[in-house]
Structures are given as structure tokens and as C-alpha cells.
Design a protein around this motif. Structure first.
Motif, PDB file in Angstrom:
ATOM      1  N   TRP A 168      16.688 -22.853 -62.928  1.00 34.19           N
ATOM      2  CA  TRP A 168      17.867 -22.569 -63.757  1.00 34.19           C
ATOM      3  C   TRP A 168      17.628 -21.342 -64.629  1.00 34.19           C
ATOM      4  CZ3 TRP A 168      18.790 -22.512 -69.063  1.00 34.19           C
ATOM      5  CH2 TRP A 168      20.137 -22.422 -69.434  1.00 34.19           C
ATOM      6  N   ARG A 171      18.267 -17.879 -63.242  1.00 36.12           N
ATOM      7  CA  ARG A 171      19.668 -17.467 -63.119  1.00 36.12           C
ATOM      8  C   ARG A 171      20.391 -17.405 -64.475  1.00 36.12           C
ATOM      9  NH1 ARG A 171      17.909 -20.582 -59.097  1.00 36.12           N
ATOM     10  NH2 ARG A 171      18.333 -19.978 -56.937  1.00 36.12           N
ATOM     11  N   TYR A 172      19.679 -17.725 -65.519  1.00 38.25           N
ATOM     12  CA  TYR A 172      20.283 -17.725 -66.857  1.00 38.25           C
ATOM     13  C   TYR A 172      20.676 -16.310 -67.265  1.00 38.25           C
ATOM     14  CZ  TYR A 172      20.566 -18.144 -71.954  1.00 38.25           C
ATOM     15  OH  TYR A 172      20.968 -18.087 -73.258  1.00 38.25           O
ATOM     16  N   VAL A 290      20.921 -27.701 -72.772  1.00 36.57           N
ATOM     17  CA  VAL A 290      20.322 -28.098 -71.500  1.00 36.57           C
ATOM     18  C   VAL A 290      19.477 -29.350 -71.707  1.00 36.57           C
ATOM     19  CG1 VAL A 290      18.709 -27.439 -69.672  1.00 36.57           C
ATOM     20  CG2 VAL A 290      20.326 -25.765 -70.569  1.00 36.57           C
ATOM     21  N   ARG A 322      27.655 -27.524 -65.946  1.00 37.34           N
ATOM     22  CA  ARG A 322      27.095 -27.774 -64.609  1.00 37.34           C
ATOM     23  C   ARG A 322      26.097 -28.919 -64.698  1.00 37.34           C
ATOM     24  NH1 ARG A 322      26.879 -23.632 -60.753  1.00 37.34           N
ATOM     25  NH2 ARG A 322      25.967 -25.245 -59.422  1.00 37.34           N
ATOM     26  N   PHE A 324      22.788 -30.053 -62.272  1.00 40.64           N
ATOM     27  CA  PHE A 324      21.956 -29.833 -61.094  1.00 40.64           C
ATOM     28  C   PHE A 324      21.051 -31.047 -60.895  1.00 40.64           C
ATOM     29  CE2 PHE A 324      22.939 -25.782 -63.043  1.00 40.64           C
ATOM     30  CZ  PHE A 324      23.366 -24.996 -61.967  1.00 40.64           C
ATOM     31  N   VAL A 351      23.920 -29.068 -68.110  1.00 40.07           N
ATOM     32  CA  VAL A 351      24.268 -27.934 -68.957  1.00 40.07           C
ATOM     33  C   VAL A 351      25.589 -28.258 -69.643  1.00 40.07           C
ATOM     34  CG1 VAL A 351      24.687 -25.449 -69.074  1.00 40.07           C
ATOM     35  CG2 VAL A 351      23.158 -26.369 -67.312  1.00 40.07           C
TER      36      VAL A 351
END
Length: 358
Positions: A168, A171-172, A290, A322, A324, A351
Motif C-alpha cells: 500500500w 502506491r501512497y 490505515v 478502500r 485490501f 483505509v
């Protein structure tokens, strides 16, 4: 700061009643009967004698107590914990007095003022294992360097959630000025944040050993300028809102009176409501919250609501951005525990963002 905090350590045992001795060749069945009667046994000759008695105790409990379901395994471990901790070892001059005992540096670090005292055999085993982890370090797949967990500080033995968080972070795209790591533990998530360019991380923990250990590990290195710690629950002294809050809470709810002693494994009914209320105040308007979690409680038949789903269902503070999920690795073929649930266990990365008022 670390010198001002009183660390947790295994409490020396004070025995007010008679103590039996146990040496190589003594009657094991008689020793187990002594333990079940609530009495203590002290190992006097060789360290391995205690290991023999512990092995015999496990064999005895295997026959006496069912050890298949998750709940049965907890009952088994509770019985083993109670009986095994009546097996004692003497400590003198920061050394275990029996022959061929391991050298354990924690005995001097944690008990500098004590010359002679008694600990249970499992306590000594725990200190020994912790010393090995501390001195040798533990490799974490997502980090370049090893972590060196201080005694009594939580660190993961599986890294599925750490990998999920690392993926994660890759891609933050948010700001990286500050972050708060609630329940910093051995610092793994904080180190990941620094790895991906966060300028400052504030870490809190209600476990004094976590704060003392990380403070000592950082010393006066560059880490000490990038990480600020506070011995406190939840957000502690850190009042300024931040763009990212990280929380890896315990994954199982308390179900009996013994669970509250292990705050790294079990959460009480107040933890999540209190956390979400405080997180609302500490998160910037466009910030992200998160939470690393697991479906472990649901698949092991605990009749409990998923705390994050429960918070979202209220619809008052946060919305889901989101979620995951990652299936965990199968249990080791070497484990003796029946971990049938592992086939459906998933780690979760949630998230959340502020709920937008219409």
C-alpha cells in the motif's frame, strides 16, 4: 526519557509454602501431582531437567485435555501456563544457578538491583528467547535492516500484514510530512514509513518496554530526529492533526479474565470506540486512517462484531476509502496445533477517511 519509565519484567516469585526439589531421575508423575496440588517445584541440578519435566507435563495434558478446536487450545494453554509456572529456577548474580543454563543478558539489564531471587522456568525460557531475538535481530521482509525487539515488546512472527502495508505504501500518493503510529511496538510500521519518505513519525505505546527499547535502539542516530515517541495510550501528547494515522491493533477480543494481561493480542470493548473518537480529532481533513486487522475472530467462532465494520455502520465519523485483503500463508506442517481456520484467514488493510457532510 527511557530512564524515567519503569519497565515491565517478570515478577520474582515469592514462595510462602514448602517447595519440593526435582532432579534427574526423580518421579515425574509425583512431580506433576505436586504441581496440580498447587505446590511449587524447584530445579536443582541441570537446566535440561526442567525441560524434561515440561515435556512430561505437555504429554500429560495432551491426554487429559482435548486440544483440537481454537477454544480447546486456549484452555489447554491456560492449564499448561498455570502448572508450568510452578516449576522454579534460582537466579544469583544475574545467572541461572543450575548447570548448563543459558547465559541471559536480560537478567542483568532488567534486575540490576537484585542479587538472588526466583523465577519460574517458563519465565526464564521467555527471557532466554527474547535475549536471542534481541541480540541476533529478526529479519523483516519489508525492511533492509533487522529489528531488535526489546524484552516484552510485541513483534510479529508472521509478516502477511507487513507485506500488505508495504504494498500500500508503494502506491501512497498523499503528503509525507508527518504520520502517527498508534501502538508502535517494535517499530516495524514506523520504519516502513521512513523507508517510503515520511519526514517525521510520532509513535505511541502503552507498553513502557516498547518505548524504552526503541529509544535505546535509536540512540543519537538520525532515527532519533525522525521518530518521536511517547509512553501513552492511543495518541498521547501528539495533538497536531496529521495526514496519516497507522494502527495495528490486537486482532482478538477479550473473552476471559486472563486475556486483559496480553494487550498485544486481545482488545477490550473500549479500545476501538476510544480510538475512532480520538482519530477523528487527529486526522487532517484529507488525511487517511490505515488499520491493519484480520478476520481471525470471525473465523474462529467468536460471536463478536467486526470493530471496523461496526464503526463504519454507524456512519458518523469515517467512510471507507478502500479495503485490501490478503490470504495468509498456510500453517507450518511442523506445528502441533490444529490450525484448520488458517485456510480462510485473511489479513486486512482498511483505509478510512473523514465522512463528508452533505
Amino acid at each position: 526519557m527511557s530512564t524515567e519509565i519503569e519497565i515491565n519484567r517478570p515478577a520474582p516469585i515469592t514462595v510462602s509454602q514448602g517447595v519440593s526439589t526435582f532432579e534427574k531421575g526423580d518421579d515425574v508423575k509425583e512431580a506433576i501431582n505436586t504441581l496440580e496440588a498447587g505446590n511449587y517445584i524447584i530445579i536443582k541440578d541441570v537446566y535440561s531437567t526442567g525441560l524434561v519435566l515440561l515435556k512430561a507435563l505437555k504429554t500429560y495434558l495432551d491426554k487429559k485435555i482435548a486440544n483440537e478446536s481454537f477454544q480447546e487450545q486456549r484452555a489447554y494453554r491456560a492449564a499448561y501456563h498455570q502448572l508450568s509456572n510452578r516449576i522454579l529456577l534460582e537466579i544469583e548474580d544475574h545467572k541461572v544457578t543450575v548447570k548448563k543454563a543459558p547465559a541471559i543478558g536480560w537478567l542483568e539489564k532488567l534486575y540490576p538491583e537484585m542479587g538472588k531471587f526466583v523465577l519460574s522456568f517458563p519465565q526464564v525460557q521467555g527471557l532466554n528467547s527474547s535475549w536471542q531475538w534481541y541480540t541476533q535481530g529478526i529479519s523483516v521482509p519489508a525492511l533492509r535492516n533487522k529489528v531488535h525487539p526489546y524484552y516484552g515488546t510485541y513483534f510479529p512472527t508472521r509478516f502477511d500484514h507487513v507485506t500488505l502495508f508495504d504494498n500500500w505504501l508503494k502506491r501512497y500518493e498523499g503528503l509525507k510530512k508527518t504520520a502517527i503510529d498508534v501502538g508502535v511496538g517494535s517499530g516495524i510500521l514506523t520504519f516502513q514509513l521512513l523507508k517510503y519518505g515520511f519526514q517525521k513519525v510520532y509513535g505511541t505505546d502503552s507498553n513502557p518496554n516498547a518505548i524504552v527499547g526503541l529509544t535505546a535502539f535509536m540512540g543519537d542516530t538520525v532515527l532519533s530526529r525522525k521518530i518521536e515517541l511517547d509512553y501513552a495510550p492511543l495518541f498521547g501528547k501528539f495533538d497536531a492533526p496529521t495526514e496519516l494515522i497507522i494502527f495495528n491493533p490486537p486482532w482478538l477480543p477479550e473473552t476471559n479474565e486472563n486475556d486483559h494481561h496480553d494487550e498485544a493480542m486481545y482488545y477490550n470493548e473500549h479500545l476501538f470506540p476510544d480510538f475512532f473518537a480520538e482519530a477523528k480529532k487527529h486526522l487532517l481533513p484529507d488525511g487517511q486512517l490505515v488499520i491493519l486487522f484480520s478476520n481471525l475472530a470471525q473465523i474462529t467462532h467468536f460471536k463478536t462484531a467486526h470493530p471496523i465494520e461496526k464503526e463504519l455502520s454507524l456512519g458518523e465519523r469515517f467512510r471507507l476509502e478502500r479495503c485490501f485483503k490478503k490470504r495468509v500463508k498456510e500453517a507450518s506442517t511442523h506445528t502441533k496445533r490444529d490450525q484448520y481456520w488458517r485456510g480462510s484467514e485473511e489479513v486486512e488493510l482498511w483505509v478510512l477517511m473523514h465522512k463528508v457532510s452533505l
